[in-house]
Design a protein around this motif. Structure first.
Motif, PDB file in Angstrom:
ATOM      1  N   ARG A  24     -16.906  18.238  18.888  1.00  0.00           N
ATOM      2  CA  ARG A  24     -16.012  18.784  19.913  1.00  0.00           C
ATOM      3  C   ARG A  24     -16.093  17.970  21.199  1.00  0.00           C
ATOM      4  NH1 ARG A  24     -18.013  23.782  17.390  1.00  0.00           N
ATOM      5  NH2 ARG A  24     -16.225  24.987  16.616  1.00  0.00           N
ATOM      6  N   LEU A  25     -17.285  17.554  21.588  1.00  0.00           N
ATOM      7  CA  LEU A  25     -17.439  16.786  22.822  1.00  0.00           C
ATOM      8  C   LEU A  25     -16.797  15.401  22.699  1.00  0.00           C
ATOM      9  CD1 LEU A  25     -21.122  17.703  23.797  1.00  0.00           C
ATOM     10  CD2 LEU A  25     -18.989  18.689  24.677  1.00  0.00           C
ATOM     11  N   ARG A  26     -16.868  14.816  21.517  1.00  0.00           N
ATOM     12  CA  ARG A  26     -16.267  13.494  21.313  1.00  0.00           C
ATOM     13  C   ARG A  26     -14.745  13.556  21.384  1.00  0.00           C
ATOM     14  NH1 ARG A  26     -18.243  10.330  16.188  1.00  0.00           N
ATOM     15  NH2 ARG A  26     -17.055   8.713  17.256  1.00  0.00           N
ATOM     16  N   ALA A  27     -14.181  14.720  21.153  1.00  0.00           N
ATOM     17  CA  ALA A  27     -12.726  14.877  21.163  1.00  0.00           C
ATOM     18  C   ALA A  27     -12.173  15.113  22.562  1.00  0.00           C
ATOM     19  CB  ALA A  27     -12.324  16.035  20.248  1.00  0.00           C
ATOM     20  N   LEU A  28     -13.011  15.192  23.577  1.00  0.00           N
ATOM     21  CA  LEU A  28     -12.536  15.446  24.935  1.00  0.00           C
ATOM     22  C   LEU A  28     -11.731  14.259  25.463  1.00  0.00           C
ATOM     23  CD1 LEU A  28     -15.740  17.055  26.520  1.00  0.00           C
ATOM     24  CD2 LEU A  28     -13.620  18.227  25.866  1.00  0.00           C
ATOM     25  N   PRO A  29     -10.756  14.513  26.328  1.00  0.00           N
ATOM     26  CA  PRO A  29      -9.967  13.415  26.900  1.00  0.00           C
ATOM     27  C   PRO A  29     -10.871  12.384  27.583  1.00  0.00           C
ATOM     28  CG  PRO A  29      -8.966  15.532  27.423  1.00  0.00           C
ATOM     29  CD  PRO A  29     -10.292  15.836  26.790  1.00  0.00           C
ATOM     30  N   GLY A  30     -10.609  11.121  27.317  1.00  0.00           N
ATOM     31  CA  GLY A  30     -11.395  10.059  27.914  1.00  0.00           C
ATOM     32  C   GLY A  30     -12.721   9.808  27.242  1.00  0.00           C
ATOM     33  N   ARG A  31     -13.082  10.662  26.301  1.00  0.00           N
ATOM     34  CA  ARG A  31     -14.351  10.542  25.562  1.00  0.00           C
ATOM     35  C   ARG A  31     -15.514  10.209  26.491  1.00  0.00           C
ATOM     36  NH1 ARG A  31     -13.966   7.770  19.744  1.00  0.00           N
ATOM     37  NH2 ARG A  31     -16.018   8.733  19.747  1.00  0.00           N
ATOM     38  N   PRO A  32     -15.882  11.143  27.368  1.00  0.00           N
ATOM     39  CA  PRO A  32     -16.996  10.876  28.274  1.00  0.00           C
ATOM     40  C   PRO A  32     -18.276  10.596  27.501  1.00  0.00           C
ATOM     41  CG  PRO A  32     -16.455  13.216  28.238  1.00  0.00           C
ATOM     42  CD  PRO A  32     -15.364  12.509  27.500  1.00  0.00           C
ATOM     43  N   PRO A  33     -19.142   9.735  28.014  1.00  0.00           N
ATOM     44  CA  PRO A  33     -20.387   9.440  27.317  1.00  0.00           C
ATOM     45  C   PRO A  33     -21.260  10.681  27.199  1.00  0.00           C
ATOM     46  CG  PRO A  33     -20.414   8.522  29.522  1.00  0.00           C
ATOM     47  CD  PRO A  33     -19.024   8.997  29.283  1.00  0.00           C
ATOM     48  N   VAL A  34     -21.994  10.763  26.103  1.00  0.00           N
ATOM     49  CA  VAL A  34     -22.874  11.900  25.846  1.00  0.00           C
ATOM     50  C   VAL A  34     -24.308  11.394  25.688  1.00  0.00           C
ATOM     51  CG1 VAL A  34     -23.424  13.832  24.305  1.00  0.00           C
ATOM     52  CG2 VAL A  34     -21.023  13.186  24.705  1.00  0.00           C
ATOM     53  N   ILE A  35     -25.212  11.993  26.438  1.00  0.00           N
ATOM     54  CA  ILE A  35     -26.643  11.721  26.300  1.00  0.00           C
ATOM     55  C   ILE A  35     -27.286  12.954  25.685  1.00  0.00           C
ATOM     56  CG2 ILE A  35     -28.815  11.279  27.497  1.00  0.00           C
ATOM     57  CD1 ILE A  35     -27.239   9.799  29.641  1.00  0.00           C
ATOM     58  N   VAL A  36     -27.907  12.790  24.532  1.00  0.00           N
ATOM     59  CA  VAL A  36     -28.640  13.877  23.883  1.00  0.00           C
ATOM     60  C   VAL A  36     -30.129  13.655  24.121  1.00  0.00           C
ATOM     61  CG1 VAL A  36     -29.275  14.947  21.688  1.00  0.00           C
ATOM     62  CG2 VAL A  36     -26.893  14.317  22.131  1.00  0.00           C
ATOM     63  N   VAL A  37     -30.758  14.625  24.764  1.00  0.00           N
ATOM     64  CA  VAL A  37     -32.200  14.574  24.966  1.00  0.00           C
ATOM     65  C   VAL A  37     -32.839  15.422  23.878  1.00  0.00           C
ATOM     66  CG1 VAL A  37     -34.101  14.859  26.589  1.00  0.00           C
ATOM     67  CG2 VAL A  37     -31.798  14.380  27.446  1.00  0.00           C
ATOM     68  N   ASP A  38     -33.503  14.761  22.937  1.00  0.00           N
ATOM     69  CA  ASP A  38     -34.139  15.431  21.804  1.00  0.00           C
ATOM     70  C   ASP A  38     -35.512  15.913  22.246  1.00  0.00           C
ATOM     71  OD1 ASP A  38     -35.229  16.264  19.451  1.00  0.00           O
ATOM     72  OD2 ASP A  38     -35.156  14.321  18.446  1.00  0.00           O
ATOM     73  N   ASN A  39     -35.641  17.226  22.364  1.00  0.00           N
ATOM     74  CA  ASN A  39     -36.839  17.839  22.927  1.00  0.00           C
ATOM     75  C   ASN A  39     -37.945  17.949  21.866  1.00  0.00           C
ATOM     76  OD1 ASN A  39     -37.812  18.683  25.411  1.00  0.00           O
ATOM     77  ND2 ASN A  39     -36.360  20.376  25.603  1.00  0.00           N
ATOM     78  N   ALA A  40     -38.386  16.775  21.369  1.00  0.00           N
ATOM     79  CA  ALA A  40     -39.486  16.695  20.391  1.00  0.00           C
ATOM     80  C   ALA A  40     -39.160  17.449  19.110  1.00  0.00           C
ATOM     81  CB  ALA A  40     -40.793  17.205  20.996  1.00  0.00           C
ATOM     82  N   SER A  41     -37.937  17.270  18.616  1.00  0.00           N
ATOM     83  CA  SER A  41     -37.528  17.931  17.370  1.00  0.00           C
ATOM     84  C   SER A  41     -38.305  17.384  16.178  1.00  0.00           C
ATOM     85  CB  SER A  41     -36.034  17.730  17.127  1.00  0.00           C
ATOM     86  OG  SER A  41     -35.261  18.367  18.117  1.00  0.00           O
ATOM     87  N   THR A  42     -38.430  18.225  15.170  1.00  0.00           N
ATOM     88  CA  THR A  42     -39.061  17.813  13.914  1.00  0.00           C
ATOM     89  C   THR A  42     -38.056  17.782  12.771  1.00  0.00           C
ATOM     90  OG1 THR A  42     -39.715  20.107  13.483  1.00  0.00           O
ATOM     91  CG2 THR A  42     -41.320  18.689  14.599  1.00  0.00           C
ATOM     92  N   ASP A  43     -36.775  18.002  13.087  1.00  0.00           N
ATOM     93  CA  ASP A  43     -35.736  17.939  12.065  1.00  0.00           C
ATOM     94  C   ASP A  43     -34.904  16.668  12.271  1.00  0.00           C
ATOM     95  OD1 ASP A  43     -34.198  18.481  14.262  1.00  0.00           O
ATOM     96  OD2 ASP A  43     -33.331  20.347  13.501  1.00  0.00           O
ATOM     97  N   ALA A  44     -33.667  16.672  11.814  1.00  0.00           N
ATOM     98  CA  ALA A  44     -32.821  15.473  11.860  1.00  0.00           C
ATOM     99  C   ALA A  44     -31.995  15.358  13.134  1.00  0.00           C
ATOM    100  CB  ALA A  44     -31.892  15.469  10.650  1.00  0.00           C
ATOM    101  N   THR A  45     -32.419  16.033  14.191  1.00  0.00           N
ATOM    102  CA  THR A  45     -31.640  16.057  15.426  1.00  0.00           C
ATOM    103  C   THR A  45     -31.295  14.654  15.919  1.00  0.00           C
ATOM    104  OG1 THR A  45     -32.391  18.227  16.190  1.00  0.00           O
ATOM    105  CG2 THR A  45     -31.766  16.642  17.876  1.00  0.00           C
ATOM    106  N   ALA A  46     -32.278  13.788  16.030  1.00  0.00           N
ATOM    107  CA  ALA A  46     -32.037  12.451  16.579  1.00  0.00           C
ATOM    108  C   ALA A  46     -31.040  11.676  15.722  1.00  0.00           C
ATOM    109  CB  ALA A  46     -33.352  11.683  16.694  1.00  0.00           C
ATOM    110  N   ALA A  47     -31.170  11.778  14.414  1.00  0.00           N
ATOM    111  CA  ALA A  47     -30.269  11.059  13.516  1.00  0.00           C
ATOM    112  C   ALA A  47     -28.846  11.588  13.618  1.00  0.00           C
ATOM    113  CB  ALA A  47     -30.769  11.165  12.082  1.00  0.00           C
ATOM    114  N   VAL A  48     -28.695  12.899  13.711  1.00  0.00           N
ATOM    115  CA  VAL A  48     -27.368  13.503  13.843  1.00  0.00           C
ATOM    116  C   VAL A  48     -26.717  13.048  15.142  1.00  0.00           C
ATOM    117  CG1 VAL A  48     -26.153  15.694  14.210  1.00  0.00           C
ATOM    118  CG2 VAL A  48     -27.858  15.501  12.391  1.00  0.00           C
ATOM    119  N   ALA A  49     -27.481  13.063  16.231  1.00  0.00           N
ATOM    120  CA  ALA A  49     -26.941  12.664  17.525  1.00  0.00           C
ATOM    121  C   ALA A  49     -26.522  11.200  17.527  1.00  0.00           C
ATOM    122  CB  ALA A  49     -27.964  12.924  18.621  1.00  0.00           C
ATOM    123  N   ALA A  50     -27.368  10.343  16.991  1.00  0.00           N
ATOM    124  CA  ALA A  50     -27.040   8.924  16.935  1.00  0.00           C
ATOM    125  C   ALA A  50     -25.824   8.678  16.049  1.00  0.00           C
ATOM    126  CB  ALA A  50     -28.243   8.133  16.428  1.00  0.00           C
ATOM    127  N   GLY A  51     -25.742   9.397  14.939  1.00  0.00           N
ATOM    128  CA  GLY A  51     -24.607   9.241  14.037  1.00  0.00           C
ATOM    129  C   GLY A  51     -23.295   9.666  14.668  1.00  0.00           C
TER     130      GLY A  51
END
Length: 300
Positions: A24-51
């Motif tokens: 949803r955030l990628r679909a916003l007008p102008g595609r503003p940059p998104v920074i995801v701060v992964d709060n020491a996750s132990t699941d696939a959070t970082a991979a999903v965000a990078a993807g």
């Protein structure tokens, strides 16, 4: 660009929900940059965000709300919009937010109208903000406020970092109050705009734990920024309740652990903040609430 904006999203172990939000955030007008701060996750959070094309900052430990500070420092735009893994911005929201900041140099924080769940019901906090007990300053784009929902706010990066961002003492839940107090004390304006819309689809659950955190953090914030008699009364009331209430005992134990750090960060109460809180305390009686600084219960 002077009105450019970055979205900062802090998350922990919510990879499945994060993916849908980032779409949803990628679909916003102008595609503003998104920074995801992964709060020491132990699941696939970082991979999903990078993807999803986000810039990923991985924390070594769970930093709670202060993970957002890391994202804001990493942003290279003058404005930052916050989101959570279960919240996102309506299509034109950030375009409108940029315009409000460009037209109002004193605006440090803009609180959005928040619609909750698939039913898109108005968040009670938004209703309280719109009631405008503090009035509307002529140099702000909407009603003045002294609180907000972190997942539905846009900040001027300079203002946010200038007052230290979110506080490590409260960690999570009700972290907005101290930041709001410090922004006002520093001369920045905080305003509510109903035309800037955020969507929030919380998963629910954890109500009792959240209430305990909110109660603990309310008192910690009082010790950091409010007059001593106010903080002392709240603490003594909690001590009295702890004698018969296990939940209050639990809050008291957690309060005691963090109180020394709160006292180290204590500042003299600011007259303008206290004057605003007196107005809000009177107004909050109409909402059936006790105190406008009560974290997630009343973020007026």
């Amino acid at each position: 660009m002077p009105d450019a904006i970055t979205i900062v999203l802090a998350t922990r172990n919510r990879a499945a929900r994060l993916g849908a939000t980032l779409e949803r955030l990628r679909a916003l007008p102008g595609r503003p940059p998104v920074i995801v701060v992964d709060n020491a996750s132990t699941d696939a959070t970082a991979a999903v965000a990078a993807g999803a094309g986000a810039r990923v900052l991985r924390m070594r430990r769970n930093a709670g709300a202060t993970a957002r500070n890391v994202g804001v420092r990493a942003a290279d735009t003058p404005l930052v919009a916050f989101a959570d893994d279960d919240s996102w911005w309506a299509p034109e929201a950030l375009v409108r937010a940029r315009a409000h900041f460009a037209s109002h140099p004193r605006l440090g924080l803009l609180a959005a109208r928040t619609l909750v769940g698939p039913q898109e019901r108005l968040d009670p906090v938004s209703a309280q903000l719109a009631a405008a007990p503090l009035g509307t300053a002529p140099d702000l784009p909407g009603p003045s406020v002294l609180g907000f929902l972190a997942c539905a706010a846009v900040v001027r990066r300079e203002a946010f970092l200038g007052v230290g961002g979110f506080d490590p003492v409260v960690f999570f839940m009700g972290e907005e109050s101290r930041l709001a107090y410090d922004l006002l004390a520093a001369g920045w304006g905080l305003a509510y705009r109903p035309d800037v819309v955020a969507h929030h689809h919380p998963a629910g659950g954890g109500g009792a734990d959240k209430r305990k955190l909110a109660r603990r953090n309310e008192i910690l914030t009082q010790w950091m920024r409010r007059p001593v008699p106010i903080a002392a009364r709240s603490t003594l009331a909690l001590i009295g309740a702890a004698a018969a209430d296990p939940a209050s005992r639990s809050v008291l134990v957690e309060l005691a652990k963090r109180l020394p750090a709160a006292l180290v960060r204590r500042r003299r109460p600011h007259p303008e903040v206290e004057a605003a809180l007196r107005i809000l305390t009177n107004a909050s009686k109409g909402y059936g609430t006790k105190d406008p600084s009560r974290g997630d219960l009343t973020k007026i």
